[in-house]
Enzyme design. Sequence first.
Site, PDB file in Angstrom:
ATOM      1  N   TYR A   1      -1.031  -2.871  -7.574  1.00  0.00           N
ATOM      2  CA  TYR A   1      -0.955  -3.720  -6.232  1.00  0.00           C
ATOM      3  C   TYR A   1      -2.778  -3.663  -5.606  1.00  0.00           C
ATOM      4  CZ  TYR A   1      -0.698  -5.064  -1.545  1.00  0.00           C
ATOM      5  OH  TYR A   1      -0.726  -5.699  -0.260  1.00  0.00           O
TER       6      TYR A   1
ATOM      7  N   ARG B   1       2.869  -7.012  16.849  1.00  0.00           N
ATOM      8  CA  ARG B   1       4.057  -7.591  16.804  1.00  0.00           C
ATOM      9  C   ARG B   1       5.004  -6.942  18.106  1.00  0.00           C
ATOM     10  NH1 ARG B   1       7.386 -10.191  12.296  1.00  0.00           N
ATOM     11  NH2 ARG B   1       5.261 -10.507  11.015  1.00  0.00           N
TER      12      ARG B   1
ATOM     13  N   ASN C   1       6.163  -8.766   0.607  1.00  0.00           N
ATOM     14  CA  ASN C   1       4.748  -8.939   0.587  1.00  0.00           C
ATOM     15  C   ASN C   1       3.898  -9.437  -0.721  1.00  0.00           C
ATOM     16  OD1 ASN C   1       2.276  -7.658   1.662  1.00  0.00           O
ATOM     17  ND2 ASN C   1       2.250  -6.050   0.208  1.00  0.00           N
TER      18      ASN C   1
ATOM     19  N   LYS D   1      -2.468 -13.079  10.980  1.00  0.00           N
ATOM     20  CA  LYS D   1      -3.851 -13.059  10.889  1.00  0.00           C
ATOM     21  C   LYS D   1      -4.320 -14.152  10.160  1.00  0.00           C
ATOM     22  CE  LYS D   1      -5.828  -8.954   9.830  1.00  0.00           C
ATOM     23  NZ  LYS D   1      -6.349  -9.185   8.402  1.00  0.00           N
ATOM     24  N   THR D   2      -3.937 -14.328   8.888  1.00  0.00           N
ATOM     25  CA  THR D   2      -4.449 -15.349   8.142  1.00  0.00           C
ATOM     26  C   THR D   2      -4.036 -16.771   8.823  1.00  0.00           C
ATOM     27  OG1 THR D   2      -3.938 -14.087   6.181  1.00  0.00           O
ATOM     28  CG2 THR D   2      -4.241 -16.391   5.768  1.00  0.00           C
TER      29      THR D   2
ATOM     30  N   HIS E   1     -10.809  -4.835  11.075  1.00  0.00           N
ATOM     31  CA  HIS E   1      -9.623  -5.388  10.311  1.00  0.00           C
ATOM     32  C   HIS E   1      -9.253  -6.686  10.953  1.00  0.00           C
ATOM     33  CE1 HIS E   1      -5.345  -5.098   8.645  1.00  0.00           C
ATOM     34  NE2 HIS E   1      -6.110  -5.778   7.664  1.00  0.00           N
TER      35      HIS E   1
ATOM     36  N   CYS F   1       0.948  -9.876  10.340  1.00  0.00           N
ATOM     37  CA  CYS F   1       1.205 -10.191  11.858  1.00  0.00           C
ATOM     38  C   CYS F   1       0.658 -11.438  12.203  1.00  0.00           C
ATOM     39  CB  CYS F   1       0.857  -9.299  12.692  1.00  0.00           C
ATOM     40  SG  CYS F   1       1.843  -7.857  12.728  1.00  0.00           S
TER      41      CYS F   1
ATOM     42  N   ARG G   1       0.864  -1.062  -0.123  1.00  0.00           N
ATOM     43  CA  ARG G   1       0.118  -0.059  -0.044  1.00  0.00           C
ATOM     44  C   ARG G   1       0.985   1.115  -0.020  1.00  0.00           C
ATOM     45  NH1 ARG G   1      -2.286  -0.246   4.684  1.00  0.00           N
ATOM     46  NH2 ARG G   1      -2.168  -2.546   4.808  1.00  0.00           N
TER      47      ARG G   1
HETATM   48  C1  SPV Z   1      -3.352  -5.871   4.433  1.00  0.00           C
HETATM   49  O1  SPV Z   1      -2.293  -5.255   4.133  1.00  0.00           O
HETATM   50  O2  SPV Z   1      -3.781  -5.646   5.426  1.00  0.00           O
HETATM   51  C2  SPV Z   1      -4.015  -6.586   3.310  1.00  0.00           C
HETATM   52  C3  SPV Z   1      -3.789  -6.220   1.975  1.00  0.00           C
HETATM   53  O3  SPV Z   1      -5.042  -7.098   3.798  1.00  0.00           O
HETATM   54  S1  SPV Z   1      -4.240  -4.885   1.314  1.00  0.00           S
HETATM   55  O4  SPV Z   1      -5.169  -4.946   0.713  1.00  0.00           O
HETATM   56  O5  SPV Z   1      -3.012  -4.293   0.861  1.00  0.00           O
HETATM   57  O6  SPV Z   1      -4.608  -3.988   2.588  1.00  0.00           O
HETATM   58 MN    MN Z   2      -5.356  -6.515   5.968  1.00  0.00          MN
END
Ligand code: SPV
Ligand code: MN
Length: 644
Positions: free
Chosen positions: A238, A436, A402, A295-296, A269, A293, A106
């Site tokens: 991106y 983190r 990333n 989450k997934t 989030h 960090c 981002r």
């Molecule tokens: C994040 O960075 O928290 C994501 C991917 O889930 S993004 O779409 O870049 O936000």
């Molecule tokens: Mn995210």
Amino acid sequence: MLEFKKGVDILSAVGGITTISEAKKLFEQQLDQDHLNRLAKITNEEALLKVANAIAMCEPKAVYIHTGSEEDRAFVRRLSLEKKEEKTLAIEGHTVHFDLPEDQGRMVNQTLYIANEGEQVSSLAKKELRDESHAYMKEHMRGIMQGMTMFVGFYSRGPVGAKAAIPAIEISSSTYVMHSAELLYRNCFADFDAEVARRGEFFTNVHSEGTNRSEDIPKARIYMDRSWQTTFSTFCTYAGNTLLMKKGNHRFASDCAMYKYNGTELSEHMFITGMTGPDGRKTFFAGAAPSGCGKTTTAMVGSDFVGDDLAQMWIEEDGTLRAVNPEIGIFGIIEDVNQEGDPHLMKCLRQQGAEVIFSNVLIDEQDKPRWVGDGEPVPEKGVNFQGEWTPSMEKVPMSHPNSRCTLRADNIANHSKDANADPAGLVVEVVTYSGRDSNTMPPIWVAKNMDAGVAIGASIVSKATAAEIGATGVNRQPWANTPFVAGNLADYLDAQFNFYGNPKMSRKPIMSGLNYFLTNEARGGEGSGLLGEKRDVHVWLGWLELYTHGDVEAIETPIGMIPKYEDLKKLFSEKINKEYPESLYTMQFSLYVDNVIARIDLQEEAWRKEEGASERLFAVYTEQKAALLKLKAEKGEIVKPQDL
Ligand code: SPV
Ligand code: MN
């Protein structure tokens, strides 16, 4: 405060279409008969005006209305290969997409909220006055799709009919973006009108990659027009910068939670996942963590995985906290995804069956995607986001940190498709917050009351990760959501207190902190290695599941409740067949009182700078600090859990 529909509606000002008859005339000129017939199914005039103005502004050579049918999805996939936005890989259904080297995360500095005169935004966000943004759109978005096909899709951010689901239009000239949209969101072409009528609002997103050249990256912008719930994205690809149904619309949803439905909705989030407890009972968790960090990984530990990134929450009539996932897919960080830590995801990435877009990984000579931490020997060469790559290029990693994989969640073995499709939402009984944090908070603790729970969310810190370009150091990350909260943080804090403290929420969740990143050296050991490993998450979530239902007891500390050694030892053995020595427990759960106090001081100082921040937060800090000082006076600076 945020006032909706205030100031110039930039999309319509640049497009210049103000009436529905002008819009229809434009459609007749620009769309072929097939797509005209498709668009005729959408009757909401506001939505049609948005689409017409996007066409008038961007001047595409053709317009494609994406109905979400298998034919339409196949068309986009095929065109994406033809346009070279994606390339096929050895496994059928797998493709790779590369973003420019400057566009690997981002773009925080080019992400702007469009603001009206006098309108404040979060202290952690950037804004630009409406006139300036308007001028940018006139200069750079007019004609940006010349010679290209514009795709228009109609989606629902949540199961159709769910209270907190919000419809959205995604408009893009990028087939990669539209392909991703179809993997991540529910196309609701047939239901769109009804959904807009039900919810009373919809979001609009307009993106074009434009020239897609490195030299044009300075022109890239990610704009959120909050007043008109419309995003604009240019000169980048991106997905975090372009597929703005994700984080662009999450920002708008946060505005809704703060300024339309304060106290009854939240947009977080957060992952959503279910854990199976004794006798097969299911307990749903929603958990926040900053990007990168874990989450997934945490989400996929559940027996009933629902989503890994976002949660739309509300208080239901029966007093429960409900959540739906606005998404149906995963745009997950792929670094360190391997057989041991992420077996379900790994199966999709290494075997045929799932449709997967890999982005910014390395492609080896056998057309196999490779990434740092995939657990296989490093290849001799390949192509990555910078071009040709060999291991001798010490400064360029094999894959970008990333780099990501995009796929539908229902490919993951433990995904619960039914849970993710239920418009009634899931009853959330456990809320977690994590960051983190290398040296302060224990792996797990539970707030003693709702206000203390809100304070856990308010106090997340995190080391910068590759998801944000240019981010460094350890930063405050309240609720792990501040990159996406446009409004004043004090307003957001109020929205949290109002939600969790709402008397209508008669069945409160437990609220807890999680921290996977404590290091040996911070706890009297040696080296910067972590004190735990990925699979320990099964134990932390498992303990929370038991605690929620009163099946285990906890030790009271000034910062909240922590687990007892015997219970964890049993869970380590049962869940992951691992020895859990008491010495490790002691390292992980001892209170380093000075560290905790320093953390509270840092938070307090930062929040004091937020004008109007609720005293309820400071009351929590004050109480915890007094109790910590008392504890230190009695037991010293490092207090073992066994001494509590
Ligand atoms: C994040 O960075 O928290 C994501 C991917 O889930 S993004 O779409 O870049 O936000
Ligand atoms: Mn995210």
